[in-house]
Motif scaffolding. Structure first.
Motif, PDB file in Angstrom:
ATOM      1  N   ILE A  91      26.712  61.512 -16.230  1.00  0.00           N
ATOM      2  CA  ILE A  91      27.101  62.913 -16.183  1.00  0.00           C
ATOM      3  C   ILE A  91      26.696  63.503 -14.833  1.00  0.00           C
ATOM      4  N   GLU A  92      25.497  63.201 -14.428  1.00  0.00           N
ATOM      5  CA  GLU A  92      25.034  63.710 -13.132  1.00  0.00           C
ATOM      6  C   GLU A  92      23.924  62.785 -12.641  1.00  0.00           C
ATOM      7  N   VAL A  93      23.967  62.455 -11.354  1.00  0.00           N
ATOM      8  CA  VAL A  93      22.891  61.710 -10.708  1.00  0.00           C
ATOM      9  C   VAL A  93      22.538  62.456  -9.435  1.00  0.00           C
ATOM     10  N   GLN A  94      21.273  62.714  -9.232  1.00  0.00           N
ATOM     11  CA  GLN A  94      20.823  63.308  -7.979  1.00  0.00           C
ATOM     12  C   GLN A  94      19.634  62.519  -7.493  1.00  0.00           C
ATOM     13  N   ALA A  95      19.801  61.822  -6.383  1.00  0.00           N
ATOM     14  CA  ALA A  95      18.721  60.996  -5.850  1.00  0.00           C
ATOM     15  C   ALA A  95      18.419  61.452  -4.438  1.00  0.00           C
ATOM     16  N   THR A  96      17.145  61.554  -4.124  1.00  0.00           N
ATOM     17  CA  THR A  96      16.718  62.109  -2.849  1.00  0.00           C
ATOM     18  C   THR A  96      15.577  61.284  -2.258  1.00  0.00           C
ATOM     19  N   ALA A  97      15.747  60.895  -1.011  1.00  0.00           N
ATOM     20  CA  ALA A  97      14.650  60.232  -0.310  1.00  0.00           C
ATOM     21  C   ALA A  97      13.688  61.294   0.193  1.00  0.00           C
ATOM     22  N   GLU A  98      12.404  61.127  -0.070  1.00  0.00           N
ATOM     23  CA  GLU A  98      11.461  62.155   0.359  1.00  0.00           C
ATOM     24  C   GLU A  98      10.983  61.914   1.783  1.00  0.00           C
ATOM     25  N   GLU A  99      10.825  60.655   2.143  1.00  0.00           N
ATOM     26  CA  GLU A  99      10.299  60.378   3.478  1.00  0.00           C
ATOM     27  C   GLU A  99      11.263  59.557   4.304  1.00  0.00           C
ATOM     28  N   GLU A 100      11.646  58.403   3.749  1.00  0.00           N
ATOM     29  CA  GLU A 100      12.592  57.579   4.488  1.00  0.00           C
ATOM     30  C   GLU A 100      13.618  57.041   3.506  1.00  0.00           C
ATOM     31  N   PRO A 101      14.769  56.618   4.026  1.00  0.00           N
ATOM     32  CA  PRO A 101      15.852  56.135   3.160  1.00  0.00           C
ATOM     33  C   PRO A 101      15.382  54.984   2.282  1.00  0.00           C
ATOM     34  N   PHE A 102      16.000  54.884   1.118  1.00  0.00           N
ATOM     35  CA  PHE A 102      15.696  53.752   0.243  1.00  0.00           C
ATOM     36  C   PHE A 102      16.981  52.947   0.035  1.00  0.00           C
ATOM     37  N   SER A 103      16.807  51.788  -0.603  1.00  0.00           N
ATOM     38  CA  SER A 103      17.931  50.842  -0.608  1.00  0.00           C
ATOM     39  C   SER A 103      18.786  50.967  -1.863  1.00  0.00           C
ATOM     40  N   GLY A 104      19.937  50.374  -1.822  1.00  0.00           N
ATOM     41  CA  GLY A 104      20.826  50.321  -2.973  1.00  0.00           C
ATOM     42  C   GLY A 104      20.189  49.569  -4.137  1.00  0.00           C
ATOM     43  N   GLU A 105      19.386  48.551  -3.839  1.00  0.00           N
ATOM     44  CA  GLU A 105      18.725  47.791  -4.915  1.00  0.00           C
ATOM     45  C   GLU A 105      17.724  48.685  -5.647  1.00  0.00           C
ATOM     46  N   GLN A 106      16.993  49.483  -4.877  1.00  0.00           N
ATOM     47  CA  GLN A 106      16.052  50.396  -5.523  1.00  0.00           C
ATOM     48  C   GLN A 106      16.804  51.415  -6.384  1.00  0.00           C
ATOM     49  N   MET A 107      17.931  51.873  -5.879  1.00  0.00           N
ATOM     50  CA  MET A 107      18.744  52.806  -6.666  1.00  0.00           C
ATOM     51  C   MET A 107      19.164  52.161  -7.975  1.00  0.00           C
ATOM     52  N   ASP A 108      19.533  50.893  -7.923  1.00  0.00           N
ATOM     53  CA  ASP A 108      19.939  50.201  -9.145  1.00  0.00           C
ATOM     54  C   ASP A 108      18.793  50.128 -10.153  1.00  0.00           C
ATOM     55  N   GLU A 109      17.578  49.858  -9.644  1.00  0.00           N
ATOM     56  CA  GLU A 109      16.438  49.768 -10.555  1.00  0.00           C
ATOM     57  C   GLU A 109      16.118  51.133 -11.186  1.00  0.00           C
ATOM     58  N   LEU A 110      16.207  52.200 -10.378  1.00  0.00           N
ATOM     59  CA  LEU A 110      15.975  53.545 -10.921  1.00  0.00           C
ATOM     60  C   LEU A 110      16.984  53.850 -12.024  1.00  0.00           C
ATOM     61  N   THR A 111      18.225  53.425 -11.798  1.00  0.00           N
ATOM     62  CA  THR A 111      19.279  53.661 -12.786  1.00  0.00           C
ATOM     63  C   THR A 111      18.982  52.921 -14.087  1.00  0.00           C
ATOM     64  N   ARG A 112      18.493  51.689 -13.953  1.00  0.00           N
ATOM     65  CA  ARG A 112      18.162  50.889 -15.137  1.00  0.00           C
ATOM     66  C   ARG A 112      17.062  51.572 -15.972  1.00  0.00           C
ATOM     67  N   LEU A 113      16.028  52.044 -15.271  1.00  0.00           N
ATOM     68  CA  LEU A 113      14.948  52.746 -15.963  1.00  0.00           C
ATOM     69  C   LEU A 113      15.463  53.997 -16.683  1.00  0.00           C
ATOM     70  N   ALA A 114      16.318  54.726 -16.001  1.00  0.00           N
ATOM     71  CA  ALA A 114      16.848  55.965 -16.586  1.00  0.00           C
ATOM     72  C   ALA A 114      17.626  55.651 -17.858  1.00  0.00           C
ATOM     73  N   ARG A 115      18.438  54.589 -17.822  1.00  0.00           N
ATOM     74  CA  ARG A 115      19.225  54.233 -19.022  1.00  0.00           C
ATOM     75  C   ARG A 115      18.303  53.976 -20.200  1.00  0.00           C
ATOM     76  N   LYS A 116      17.224  53.235 -19.930  1.00  0.00           N
ATOM     77  CA  LYS A 116      16.277  52.933 -21.015  1.00  0.00           C
ATOM     78  C   LYS A 116      15.647  54.223 -21.561  1.00  0.00           C
ATOM     79  N   GLY A 117      15.154  55.060 -20.665  1.00  0.00           N
ATOM     80  CA  GLY A 117      14.462  56.268 -21.108  1.00  0.00           C
ATOM     81  C   GLY A 117      15.391  57.211 -21.854  1.00  0.00           C
ATOM     82  N   ILE A 118      16.601  57.327 -21.361  1.00  0.00           N
ATOM     83  CA  ILE A 118      17.529  58.276 -21.982  1.00  0.00           C
ATOM     84  C   ILE A 118      17.972  57.801 -23.358  1.00  0.00           C
ATOM     85  N   ALA A 119      18.094  56.507 -23.523  1.00  0.00           N
ATOM     86  CA  ALA A 119      18.419  55.987 -24.867  1.00  0.00           C
ATOM     87  C   ALA A 119      17.318  56.392 -25.844  1.00  0.00           C
TER      88      ALA A 119
END
Lengths: 237, 237, 237, 237, 237, 237
Positions: free
Chosen positions: C198-226
């Motif tokens: 529905i909505e994703v908002q991801a923000t680097a606080e200090e330096e850019p992060f990678s697509g792989e890290q984004m994928d892992e964050l997404t996986r965690l979110a799916r688990k928590g939201i379920a």
């Protein structure tokens, strides 16, 4: 002992001059000593939106002080972009007091806005405003009767206001600024000519005061307001 | 005759739960029947700019209602861009009442801000706020003593507030919303535990009321406030 | 390693208590650990002016924090005279998320306003708000069905929100304040129970992060939201 | 199939003209098709009050649309007396994105304010603003190096932004207005030249979309941003 | 032909009463026929922040109309939350005019704020305000000299203002409201006693007017202002 | 002697480029030397509420400066929450000037809003705005005629504006910023092509100036405005 040797239960020199505005339906310049307030009552044939269709009228008030009405200049509220908390409190009090002696059905679906603008301030601006507002409102209502827009005057009772306070341990009527700023307690009374209560606001400035002191302040207020109502009557002829 | 068969001089079911905020130096959730107010007291080691260097502290209060604390939703004041006149009046009253029982010199050059947020409203939100505010402020002051920042607790007296009113011709203690909206007169009392007057605000809603009625309202308020002060003491242990 | 030994993919202790408001058509108190948000859903039989006559309803949200919901007191937005940029962003996000799972035609020409008021903040106030808002909105819609005002519940899908972030190089679910303020990246996910976006908002606080890290964050979110969606279901019985 | 036969992964005709302001330390006029944004970067030798004495600089951004940059005229925000929620959101995004690629210590205790003013809008104004803002900020930083005020350019990475979306079931790069207003989902990406994530904001407009679609949008964004970073480099010589 | 048989080059009945405020350093009530303006000049020993340390003073003005100074009531600017465009224009004009005849170095690092409040309006409120403002400012400056705070009076020249206009094809001096609202052109002149130009603002209301008409308006203004400067001198004794 | 050896009665290099907005009914980019103003005229088929039902149209204008149009950055008025006094004055002047050459009955009950946005400022922004506004308004009116919405073009006369001033004792046409900030007097003229007066505003900056100097400034303005009207005609074909 009091400034200019006033007695504890004595009003300041008070005058009410009516008809000071060329345009307003009712107006007066009221002076409580050096406190001078210009009051106008304006008839508006529309009521506020939230009152439409109820077959009743509305009376409301606004209050303002000229920037240099006081010892040192205060910033203009219009320039600051909002009315201060004290202004809001006072104009709500004036409006409530006027509505308490107005039959809103008899007024018909129209609004009267009373503006109280302080030309010069020396304590008691809100009570002078209320006392003058009753005069201006009465004049505006009389105009409506004269024009045949309403049948009877919707004002239900004479009414006036005065401040009392405890200064140097003594209860006093109609405080002027130097007394007001040294008061241990400060009370504003809005009463009918025969002592009926419309509004009482009493505040301890430093420490709580007693019920007996409150009774004495109330007695002083009754005396002062009876005198003010006589002056209102005279001013309206 | 009163809702839920309350006696004319009976408070609603009242509870005061302290320590409801993880962060605030003092806090409580106070309930006057269905009126629920969350109160926090926050210590700020800076005083407002106009008080700097006077060696005295300051106590002030802010008041707000959650948008759906009432029967129908009210617009959020933050969204409207200003606090309404009623809010301004109430928070000024709370602040004045608290300062009347605080020794500002003893507090030292720091400020305590008390926030009263109404979770649910059923009449008497301002009096519940004041009663809870005294508790939260006392806790915050005690914390300052414990931390050794001040030597003695600057609170000079127990204090609470209650509303009274004339409904269907009878004088009643602690009006709930249905009574409040039908009242002929409405009075808010802020008194010390032994009846000293801090603030009285009495207003006729329709027509003036008598001095005798005012006396009866005052008597009811004294009784209720004595009881509330007992509950405050118990809540603080 | 995480505070209170939480696992990287573990939610904080979460509770949802419904029916906390005597007046609102839907309400809950949702707690994500020490983050507590009071949510009410209010039905208004009028839509905003710009939506009139379209035969569709509207869902909107407002967000606020109590001044002392945080470690140090923040000024009240109503007193400052405007909602801050962060508040505006969050309430727009909540409203968009709710509308994405509401059939506005099925709602009929009426509005539901969801208020999310943060009582206590310890990170994740916006995701707790969205998760609670879905519950309160569902209750308000059920009320409309019960009253026969609409035929079918217009909520099209379960939905919840959670924050994830990269802290000390590890991807973590549901950050609390101490983690949030130290995060290298911070992402808020609003997903349906089965992982639809529905909505994703991801923000680097200090330096850019990678697509792989984004994928892992997404996986965690799916688990928590379920898991959160299960709790929502339980809270609604 | 797309307007003007654009391929799904094709940017609009894009130009960046630098040095368009006689006064600003850095400036450009960036065009993404019919979307035109004038960007200036202004060096201010003072930081905001809350940052004083920290030995670090600050980068912030403001965003505005000319009233008739759009198909129909929008009221001027200065005349309405406040910036709308969308404006606030966008300028916060621009500022965060710029700070993510700026070494604030290396900038020294000064502020750079980037103004993005939309002359003409045809979708993608925020991503054009960010892409142009990076150019103007780089120029302003280079000026500081040239003047010897700082030793090294504090920009840590090339960076640009682009929108992607799902329209008629297909994932597309760089949506123009007619596509944007018909999109099922809409995502804004702020990435470094080599695909590092600075900010991702993805929103479902009607119904949730899938993780696979999100992956495809991300792929398109990487391609487009690599191309935009080449144009930025060329514009700066 | 003109109301009350005034000649085309004749001022209305004009009076200037000084010393009308108990507190202000300079004050007067100026009447141009039925237009009445209360003017006070307040000395502030601080200059605005942006002028500090320049060794110069500042003179500024504020303007307001009482809500019922006009035929029908206008909303109070303080209640509307901002000063209207007309008010802003007028008070800027008054301030500029006063500064043009004040030696700001001679004034020393202090500010004089002149407040012009319209009690009753019948055309020409801005020119009456300027004419009265010069009187009040002169009095305040004289007070500073008397107190020994400055050595010489910083007022460099007598100055006054008057409106002229073209009504029914004739050029007229000092328009009253009924003339003003029917004027084809309207001009305000601020001149020194001997005709030096400080400010001229001429506006065509319906269609352009000629250079010859402008010359005639200027001639009328010179005559009227010479007379007003005599009255100012008399009012100051 | 003047910058770039301009003659005292010589305009700066001036260009008017029309059709610069893809959406506006009329538009131009006007350059008076380094002063650049983007002007759009937007047709709105609704008049303001207070004009409804009068069978007449309305023309109004808004003015703004981009934050970095000037040598140093100015805060954005939208961010400050209000338009400054100078902005208000200027946009009222532009609107009045345009209405003086528009037959509002012929326009029909619709509104044209002219936006003047200063891209770059080097003195004379208000006169460039008025001169460009006449062009954009003329284009918008021509569009209405073409579409058959009105029969005849309601513009009644060519019109332009220019500033003149006294610098180093000499009267000069079309001041640029360095001259403007050193001027002893400053005058803005809005005239028809053949010298009819629409608006004149002349201000002494330091000390009064003479009627002879005013005459010379007027002569320069007539010359400049005749030339500007030729350029307007050429720009419109």
């Amino acid at each position: 002992m009091r400034p200019e040797n006033r007695a504890l239960d004595q009003l300041r020199s008070t005058t009410i001059e009516t008809g000071v505005s060329r345009y307003a339906e009712g107006s007066c310049l009221i002076k409580f000593g050096h406190t001078h307030v210009l009051v106008t009552a304006s008839v508006d044939e529309n009521v506020p939106r939230w009152m439409k269709g109820k077959g009743k009228g509305w009376v409301t008030a606004e209050y303002g002080m000229l920037p240099r009405s006081t010892h040192t200049r205060n910033n203009r509220e219009a320039a600051r972009g909002k009315q201060g908390g004290r202004t809001v409190e006072i104009q709500r009090l004036i409006g409530r007091s006027l509505r308490a002696v107005t039959d809103l059905e008899a007024l018909g679906e129209r609004q009267i806005v009373v503006d109280c603008d302080v030309m010069q301030a020396d304590g008691g601006t809100r009570t002078a405003s209320i006392t003058g507002a009753w005069v201006a409102l009465s004049m505006a209502c009389a105009t409506l009767v004269e024009k045949g827009l309403i049948k009877t005057n919707p004002i239900t009772s004479p009414m006036a206001a005065v401040s009392c306070g405890i200064v140097d341990g003594t209860c006093r009527l109609d405080l002027e600024y130097t007394e007001d700023s040294a008061a241990q307690a400060d009370a504003n009374f809005v009463l009918t000519a025969n002592g009926g209560i419309i509004e009482v606001q009493a505040t301890a400035e430093e420490e709580p005061f007693s019920g007996e002191q409150m009774d004495e302040l109330t007695r002083l207020a009754r005396k002062g307001i009876a005198e003010l109502c006589e002056m209102q009557k005279a001013a309206l002829k």
